[in-house]
Design a protein around this motif. Sequence first.
Motif, PDB file in Angstrom:
ATOM      1  N   ARG A  97       0.943  -1.103   0.135  1.00  0.00           N
ATOM      2  CA  ARG A  97       0.090  -0.027  -0.022  1.00  0.00           C
ATOM      3  C   ARG A  97       0.956   1.215  -0.360  1.00  0.00           C
ATOM      4  NH1 ARG A  97      -5.156  -1.147   3.840  1.00  0.00           N
ATOM      5  NH2 ARG A  97      -6.397  -2.690   2.525  1.00  0.00           N
ATOM      6  N   LYS A 100       2.501   1.661  -3.499  1.00  0.00           N
ATOM      7  CA  LYS A 100       1.493   2.406  -4.426  1.00  0.00           C
ATOM      8  C   LYS A 100       1.607   4.067  -4.305  1.00  0.00           C
ATOM      9  CE  LYS A 100      -1.729  -0.548  -3.924  1.00  0.00           C
ATOM     10  NZ  LYS A 100      -3.164  -1.050  -4.180  1.00  0.00           N
ATOM     11  N   GLU A 121      -4.614  -4.560 -10.333  1.00  0.00           N
ATOM     12  CA  GLU A 121      -4.793  -3.659  -8.973  1.00  0.00           C
ATOM     13  C   GLU A 121      -4.319  -2.162  -9.109  1.00  0.00           C
ATOM     14  OE1 GLU A 121      -3.780  -3.789  -4.213  1.00  0.00           O
ATOM     15  OE2 GLU A 121      -2.349  -4.761  -5.774  1.00  0.00           O
ATOM     16  N   GLU A 125      -6.902   1.178  -9.041  1.00  0.00           N
ATOM     17  CA  GLU A 125      -6.696   2.061  -8.430  1.00  0.00           C
ATOM     18  C   GLU A 125      -6.657   3.605  -8.848  1.00  0.00           C
ATOM     19  OE1 GLU A 125      -4.153   3.242  -4.355  1.00  0.00           O
ATOM     20  OE2 GLU A 125      -4.652   1.244  -4.725  1.00  0.00           O
TER      21      GLU A 125
END
Length: 204
Positions: A97, A100, A121, A125
Motif C-alpha cells: 500500500r 503504490k 490492481e 486504483e
Amino acid sequence: MSRPQSADSGMAVCVFCASSGRIDRKFVELAAEVGAELARRGHSLVSGGGQVSCMGAVARAARAGGARTVGVIPEGLASLEIADHDSDELIVTPDMRSRKGEMDRRSDAFLVLPGGIGTLEELFEIWTARVLGMHDKPLVLLDPYGVYEPLRDLMRGLADQGFARPKIFDAISWTGSVAEAFDLLERSQPRIQATPEDYAEAEL
C-alpha cells in the motif's frame, strides 16, 4: 494526488507492468521499447523497483537512453523481484500500500502495459481515483496484443448494466501504439467532474 515538481521539462511517467518470468518475450520487448521512447522524449521513469521481466526491461532501456529512473519496491518483494539497485533512486517501502502511494506521489502520468493481478490492481486504483476527480494525471493503457480486450468488454458490459457510468471511459485512453501512448500522455486531459452519485456508488 498532487503533481510532483519535475526537475526538467519532462514528465515523471509511472509504468505499471509485469514482473513474471513466464510471459512471452514479446511483452518484455514491448517494455524495452516503452523505456527507450520514454527516454527519447525526455521523461523520467517511476517503476515498481524490480529488475526482472518487463519491469526490469523498461528501466534498463530508459537508463540506456539517458532517462532518470526511480524504483519503488516493498521489503517483502525486494528479494523475490530482485530489486533494481541500478535505479537512480531505489525506495524500499514497508508494504504494498505504501509502495503504490509513493509511486502515485512521484508520478505525473500513468502508463499501463500487459500484466497480471498486481498490474490490474494498480490500474483500477488509479482509474477509480481519476473517475472520482481525485487527480487529473493522464492514464493510458497500451495493449498492442489485445490482452486487455476481455477487460474492456467487461467494463462496457458493467456500464451497460448500470454498474458503472459511461464516463469511466473518459478517464482512460487505450492504444496499441507506443508512440501514440506517449502522445496521449503528453496531451492535456480534462479533469473528470465527479457527481454525488459517483461517490454513492460502490462500484462507480
